[in-house]
Design a protein around this motif. Structure first.
Motif, PDB file in Angstrom:
ATOM      1  N   SER A 166     107.021  37.248  82.547  1.00  0.00           N
ATOM      2  CA  SER A 166     107.130  36.124  81.622  1.00  0.00           C
ATOM      3  C   SER A 166     108.426  35.382  81.896  1.00  0.00           C
ATOM      4  O   SER A 166     109.226  35.774  82.752  1.00  0.00           O
ATOM      5  CB  SER A 166     107.100  36.621  80.164  1.00  0.00           C
ATOM      6  OG  SER A 166     108.128  37.588  79.961  1.00  0.00           O
ATOM      7  N   LEU A 219     103.401  24.723  80.377  1.00  0.00           N
ATOM      8  CA  LEU A 219     101.973  25.045  80.266  1.00  0.00           C
ATOM      9  C   LEU A 219     101.131  24.103  81.128  1.00  0.00           C
ATOM     10  O   LEU A 219     100.135  24.524  81.727  1.00  0.00           O
ATOM     11  CB  LEU A 219     101.548  24.931  78.791  1.00  0.00           C
ATOM     12  CG  LEU A 219     102.194  25.947  77.827  1.00  0.00           C
ATOM     13  CD1 LEU A 219     101.761  25.654  76.395  1.00  0.00           C
ATOM     14  CD2 LEU A 219     101.811  27.365  78.213  1.00  0.00           C
ATOM     15  N   THR A 276      94.277  28.222  77.129  1.00  0.00           N
ATOM     16  CA  THR A 276      95.720  28.479  77.189  1.00  0.00           C
ATOM     17  C   THR A 276      96.430  27.953  75.953  1.00  0.00           C
ATOM     18  O   THR A 276      97.286  28.641  75.365  1.00  0.00           O
ATOM     19  CB  THR A 276      96.311  27.833  78.454  1.00  0.00           C
ATOM     20  OG1 THR A 276      95.650  28.336  79.612  1.00  0.00           O
ATOM     21  CG2 THR A 276      97.801  28.111  78.541  1.00  0.00           C
ATOM     22  N   THR A 326      95.636  30.119  73.006  1.00  0.00           N
ATOM     23  CA  THR A 326      96.415  31.366  73.064  1.00  0.00           C
ATOM     24  C   THR A 326      97.846  31.129  72.616  1.00  0.00           C
ATOM     25  O   THR A 326      98.427  31.933  71.870  1.00  0.00           O
ATOM     26  CB  THR A 326      96.391  31.929  74.495  1.00  0.00           C
ATOM     27  OG1 THR A 326      95.048  32.232  74.864  1.00  0.00           O
ATOM     28  CG2 THR A 326      97.247  33.176  74.597  1.00  0.00           C
ATOM     29  N   TYR A 327      98.437  30.037  73.061  1.00  0.00           N
ATOM     30  CA  TYR A 327      99.826  29.741  72.715  1.00  0.00           C
ATOM     31  C   TYR A 327      99.979  29.515  71.205  1.00  0.00           C
ATOM     32  O   TYR A 327     100.894  30.072  70.571  1.00  0.00           O
ATOM     33  CB  TYR A 327     100.297  28.501  73.474  1.00  0.00           C
ATOM     34  CG  TYR A 327     101.670  28.032  73.075  1.00  0.00           C
ATOM     35  CD1 TYR A 327     102.800  28.771  73.421  1.00  0.00           C
ATOM     36  CD2 TYR A 327     101.840  26.855  72.333  1.00  0.00           C
ATOM     37  CE1 TYR A 327     104.073  28.344  73.048  1.00  0.00           C
ATOM     38  CE2 TYR A 327     103.100  26.419  71.962  1.00  0.00           C
ATOM     39  CZ  TYR A 327     104.210  27.179  72.318  1.00  0.00           C
ATOM     40  OH  TYR A 327     105.465  26.757  71.949  1.00  0.00           O
ATOM     41  N   SER A 384      99.370  32.908  69.257  1.00  0.00           N
ATOM     42  CA  SER A 384     100.443  33.892  69.440  1.00  0.00           C
ATOM     43  C   SER A 384     101.721  33.437  68.741  1.00  0.00           C
ATOM     44  O   SER A 384     102.460  34.264  68.188  1.00  0.00           O
ATOM     45  CB  SER A 384     100.698  34.131  70.924  1.00  0.00           C
ATOM     46  OG  SER A 384     101.019  32.922  71.597  1.00  0.00           O
ATOM     47  N   CYS A 385     102.002  32.129  68.749  1.00  0.00           N
ATOM     48  CA  CYS A 385     103.167  31.634  68.007  1.00  0.00           C
ATOM     49  C   CYS A 385     103.011  31.920  66.516  1.00  0.00           C
ATOM     50  O   CYS A 385     103.961  32.373  65.852  1.00  0.00           O
ATOM     51  CB  CYS A 385     103.355  30.129  68.229  1.00  0.00           C
ATOM     52  SG  CYS A 385     104.065  29.699  69.834  1.00  0.00           S
ATOM     53  N   ILE A 395     107.476  33.562  77.153  1.00  0.00           N
ATOM     54  CA  ILE A 395     106.145  32.982  77.282  1.00  0.00           C
ATOM     55  C   ILE A 395     105.613  33.323  78.663  1.00  0.00           C
ATOM     56  O   ILE A 395     106.324  33.247  79.670  1.00  0.00           O
ATOM     57  CB  ILE A 395     106.181  31.452  77.047  1.00  0.00           C
ATOM     58  CG1 ILE A 395     104.756  30.895  77.073  1.00  0.00           C
ATOM     59  CG2 ILE A 395     107.076  30.751  78.052  1.00  0.00           C
ATOM     60  CD1 ILE A 395     104.686  29.440  76.632  1.00  0.00           C
ATOM     61  N   GLY A 415      99.954  31.452  78.608  1.00  0.00           N
ATOM     62  CA  GLY A 415     100.127  30.912  77.265  1.00  0.00           C
ATOM     63  C   GLY A 415     100.517  31.927  76.214  1.00  0.00           C
ATOM     64  O   GLY A 415     100.776  31.546  75.066  1.00  0.00           O
ATOM     65  N   HIS A 416     100.556  33.210  76.552  1.00  0.00           N
ATOM     66  CA  HIS A 416     100.931  34.224  75.570  1.00  0.00           C
ATOM     67  C   HIS A 416     102.425  34.103  75.242  1.00  0.00           C
ATOM     68  O   HIS A 416     103.278  34.235  76.118  1.00  0.00           O
ATOM     69  CB  HIS A 416     100.639  35.629  76.095  1.00  0.00           C
ATOM     70  CG  HIS A 416      99.207  36.019  75.966  1.00  0.00           C
ATOM     71  ND1 HIS A 416      98.262  35.741  76.939  1.00  0.00           N
ATOM     72  CD2 HIS A 416      98.544  36.663  74.971  1.00  0.00           C
ATOM     73  CE1 HIS A 416      97.091  36.203  76.552  1.00  0.00           C
ATOM     74  NE2 HIS A 416      97.230  36.766  75.350  1.00  0.00           N
ATOM     75  N   PHE A 417     102.714  33.857  73.979  1.00  0.00           N
ATOM     76  CA  PHE A 417     104.090  33.790  73.497  1.00  0.00           C
ATOM     77  C   PHE A 417     104.410  35.096  72.771  1.00  0.00           C
ATOM     78  O   PHE A 417     103.585  35.625  72.012  1.00  0.00           O
ATOM     79  CB  PHE A 417     104.246  32.597  72.547  1.00  0.00           C
ATOM     80  CG  PHE A 417     105.555  32.570  71.803  1.00  0.00           C
ATOM     81  CD1 PHE A 417     106.685  32.019  72.380  1.00  0.00           C
ATOM     82  CD2 PHE A 417     105.655  33.096  70.515  1.00  0.00           C
ATOM     83  CE1 PHE A 417     107.890  31.993  71.697  1.00  0.00           C
ATOM     84  CE2 PHE A 417     106.850  33.077  69.832  1.00  0.00           C
ATOM     85  CZ  PHE A 417     107.980  32.524  70.421  1.00  0.00           C
TER      86      PHE A 417
END
Length: 898
Positions: A698, A715, A732, A735-736, A739-740, A762, A766-768
């Motif tokens: 990440s 992104l 994406t 997902t962002y 997760s936020c 991140i 897109g996973h935060f």
């Protein structure tokens, strides 16, 4: 003033010793006329032989009471002088000796005829009493000269008749007195004081001068003895004067009986390097209020602070003001209330209670009591109400914990009724079972009932609470029980051992959780013995059921030991970072370490579901940090790579707890069909100062901002899609946003602090997610930090506050917050079990840890009020000025360090 070094008597854990030295003095011959009147005197040993065999007894006394039994010298035959030179040990330590403690020393003579004061065939030759401490409270040390009172046994009374140093006598005659001590005797007393200082080392030793002094001392002693003899003859002559002689009457009026024989006993006390000053033990004061003392055996009693006492004017600090303690204050309870409770809970009404039904008003009160969170205490009236309708409440599963709190477990009859009703209760949920295993419930029947409920949970669910269940073993312990007995008889320990022995994944985590507790050097050595016993029984059970699994755990231990040794060597090495990396690769390639090739495949301790077959030494790295953590990439059996970080010198138990709670919250949200795309990377503490962390590829938000200028550009660069409004693939961006939202809610509930752009990460997909949970429960090293971390960089990645994606983000936050509030009891119970887990931020204020989590759930609010509260929280976080300042300051500091 010059420095004065001394020790307190309470610090000296050393027995009281006294050395019986020699007896000096010349025995007066008994006249023949006396022997004719008392023929039994001729049979006394000392009369027949001036050096007859005597023995000495010594006994401790204080306040006119004996302290222990007498101690006596061994048999010894004398030739020329009576000298024992024997150390006697008293049955007491110096730390326990009172200030008025004194030794009653008696010299015993042989007399076959017995007589007055005889002890069997022994009569007292003489006695003396010497105190252990002088008038200033300082312990006496070195040689002591004690006067012997003939034909008297020593008494240890406060006003003793046999003092070792008799007080000086007052004489009424004026002018020179022929009966006063001679100059030789006075000089001898003065020199004896100096000789004692010489022996104690206070006067320096000069050999040639000391020999001359001792020769003169012998002459002085002979002259003093001659003067004493003459004074005794003169006194005897005055005693035989006619009764009408005025001189005789004048002398006798101020004269006491004089010892003509003048026997002295030399004893010696141990010498210490520093003076020993008497000091009393500091005992806790008696309770001044029932608020300060809980009922014994009642674990449900809540400790409250003592009431504040304020003095009136001119009384604060005034001399003569004393506080008197009432012995009746601080009792276990009010007698009137106890009687009232016994009448209400009379066993004669037990049959009637079975069919008792509440009216609508009481039913509402019971429902309100049942809805209390785990930390809520019940009043005496609420406890009585729950007890009265206990049979009615058996159909309500949430009421069991309230019923257990309402039971008076000190009452044998009441506790028996409570134990009999437990099996009739409706099956409770897991969160209530965890509450019954907490520190406030110590009844074995209640804890066994909770364990029976846990038996119905599957291994995956049990794994979610395993960390807390291991901590709950601490509350199985009792102060007077042996660790081996507790581990053997504990229903919770037996349950965990049985389940873990049949499941390698469960067994691997249980093994490492127990090993960390055994390695913990914090308080609670008895609890460490308990965990060691549980680990031993676990290994014995695995040897019976699955010997291969036990060998697997041993292999895991060997691998962790090798990695710990490598990490420690590199951490304390003074080499540069490139040299450390080369050393690391060399260590990993060394076949002796069995890291590069692992055969057969080994379950990774960090994640037992992953089977590793070796590692890639060339892909290893050493991070630029004070602890020099290692980056290791393992080969899995299915051909994938599994990178981990291994640290030594860092306590990972707090991060491990936070990640475990995140995993649990993720499961709770998914049970409500809400997948917020969380990334709960795995953390495992292998001991109190080492552990492993799963490495997720990440980029930090600070690096993203520096390279791509914004999260949205990052992104777009990694997941471009021109057909979407934001230019990012729909999956994406979804997902962002999710997760936020998930991490904003979870980190707020856990009070995660020290949030900056370096520990906000991140992934390209897109996973935060957050990293580094060194501050939780509202603690933060930076001032004025916002309660929730929602920085402008995160919002810009959604398109700004006016974007529909931002509104979608807020909806996810509201849904997650409301969903987790429904499981607040479970999360609070998990934190209650971690109060004594030696977690740094819990250890700061253990009594407030659960409260800090509870206050962020705002259980007193309705769902609408909770949503409005969280919306206000989001607005405050977005508009927080101090958050931006903190991020810039942190970025500046990082650049300056680089």
């Amino acid at each position: 003033m010059e420095a004065f070094t001394f020790a307190l008597s309470t610090q000296v854990d050393f027995p009281i010793y006294v050395r019986i030295g020699s007896l000096e003095g010349k025995q007066k011959q008994i006249p023949f006329s006396v022997l004719l009147k008392r023929p039994d005197l001729r049979h006394i040993g000392s009369v027949q032989d001036p050096t007859s065999d005597l023995f000495v007894t010594a006994q401790l006394w204080s306040d006119s009471k004996p302290l222990g039994v007498p101690v006596q010298t061994a048999f010894k035959t004398f030739k020329t002088t009576r000298s024992w030179n024997e150390w006697l040990q008293m049955p007491m330590s110096l730390e326990d000796a009172p200030l008025q403690c004194q030794l009653a020393i008696t010299v015993w003579d042989l007399s076959p005829m017995g007589g007055e004061g005889a002890r069997g065939h022994y009569v007292p030759f003489g006695g003396t009493t010497i105190s252990l401490f002088d008038e200033d409270g300082k312990l006496k040390m070195g040689r002591q000269k004690c006067k012997i009172y003939r034909h008297k046994a020593a008494d240890g009374f406060s006003s003793t008749t046999t003092p070792s140093s008799p007080p000086p006598k007052r004489r009424k005659t004026a002018g020179s007195d022929p009966l006063a001590p001679s100059p030789e005797e006075l000089e001898l007393e003065r020199v004896e004081v100096l000789i004692k200082k010489h022996e104690m080392g206070e006067i320096p030793r000069i050999d040639w001068m000391d020999q001359m002094v001792f020769r003169q001392l012998e002459k002085l002693k002979i002259n003093a003895d001659e003067a004493a003899r003459k004074r005794a003859i003169l006194l005897q002559a005055r005693k035989h004067r006619p009764s009408g002689d005025p001189a005789s009457a004048e002398d006798d009026s101020g004269e006491e009986e004089v010892d003509y024989e003048n026997f002295t006993l030399h004893v010696e006390f141990p010498r210490f390097d520093h003076p020993i000053v008497w000091s009393d033990h500091e005992y806790p004061p008696p309770p001044i209020s029932t608020y300060t003392q809980s009922a014994p055996g009642n674990a449900n009693a809540t400790l409250k602070p003592p009431p504040e006492v304020r003095f009136g004017p001119d009384i604060e600090g005034a001399e003569g003001v004393i506080r008197i303690y009432d012995p009746e204050v601080g009792q276990t309870g009010n007698p009137c209330e106890d009687k009232h409770r016994r009448l209400i809970r009379s066993h004669r009404t037990g049959i009637m209670d079975r069919d008792l039904k509440p009216n609508p008003k009481i039913r509402d009160e019971l429902n309100h009591i049942v809805s209390y969170e785990p930390t809520q205490d019940l009043t005496a009236e609420e406890k009585d109400l729950v007890w009265r309708f206990r049979y009615y409440l058996t159909r309500e599963k949430r009421a069991l914990t309230k019923f257990v709190k309402s039971v008076n477990w000190r009452d044998a009859g009441e506790s028996l009724q409570a134990v009999e009703i437990l099996p009739k209760w409706t099956e409770i949920d897991v969160d209530d079972a965890l509450e019954l295993l907490g520190p406030t419930f110590d009844n074995p029947a209640v804890r066994t009932y909770a364990v029976e409920r846990l038996r119905k949970a599957d291994d995956d669910e049990l794994l979610l609470y395993l960390l807390q269940l291991v901590q709950a073993l601490k509350y199985e312990d009792s102060p007077n029980a042996d660790a081996e007995d507790v581990a053997h008889d504990s229903s919770l320990a037996n349950f965990l051992i049985t389940r873990a022995a049949n499941n390698l994944q469960l067994g691997s985590y249980l093994h490492w959780y127990l090993m960390v507790e055994c390695d913990d050097s914090g308080p609670g050595s008895a609890q460490r013995r308990l965990f060691a016993q549980v680990e031993y029984y676990f290994m014995v059970e695995m040897e019976k059921l699955n010997p291969e699994n036990r060998k697997t755990l041993l292999r895991q231990g060997e691998m962790v030991a090798v990695l710990s040794r490598i990490a420690k060597d590199l951490r304390f090495s003074r080499d540069s970072r490139p040299l450390k990396i080369e050393k690391l690769k060399k260590y990993l390639k060394d076949p002796k370490n069995d890291i590069v090739h692992i055969d057969p495949p080994l379950p990774l301790p960090l994640d037992p579901e992953v089977m590793v077959t070796g590692c890639y030494p060339d892909e290893s790295n050493v991070f630029k940090s004070t602890l020099s953590p290692l980056l290791l990439t393992f080969k899995t059996s299915d051909g994938h790579k599994y990178p981990i970080l291994f640290k030594v010198g860092d306590d990972l138990r707090q991060d491990q707890l936070v990640v475990q709670i995140i995993i649990l919250m993720d499961r709770l949200l998914q049970n409500e069909n809400l997948d917020l795309k969380l990334t709960p990377y795995r953390i495992l503490a292998t001991n109190a100062t080492a552990g492993a962390v799963q490495f997720i590829p990440s980029t930090s938000l600070s690096a993203v901002s520096a390279k791509y200028k914004s999260v949205l550009a990052y992104l777009q660069a990694n997941n471009p899609d021109d057909s979407e409004p934001m230019g990012v693939r729909k999956e994406t961006m979804d997902t962002y946003i999710k997760s936020c939202a998930g991490y904003c809610v979870i980190t707020y509930l856990l009070g995660v602090g020290d949030r900056h752009l370096e520990n906000l990460l991140i992934a390209p997909d897109g996973h935060f997610f957050h990293a580094d949970f060194g501050f939780i429960l509202g603690r933060d090293p930076k001032p004025f930090a916002p309660m929730m971390k929602l920085c402008k960089e995160m919002v810009e990645g959604m398109g700004g506050t006016a974007s529909p994606l931002y509104l979608q983000f807020k909806q996810y936050c509201f849904t997650a917050y409301i969903t987790l509030r429904k499981s607040a009891n479970l999360i609070l119970n998990l934190f209650s079990l971690m109060v004594d887990a030696n977690i740094p931020d819990i250890r700061v204020e253990p009594d407030k840890a659960v409260f800090k989590v509870k206050e962020r759930f705002h259980l007193e609010m309705t769902e609408e009020e909770a949503i409005r509260h969280f919306e206000q929280l989001i607005g405050d976080s977005v508009n927080a000025i101090f958050g931006v300042v903190i991020d810039h300051l942190h970025e500046f500091v990082q650049r300056w360090r680089a």
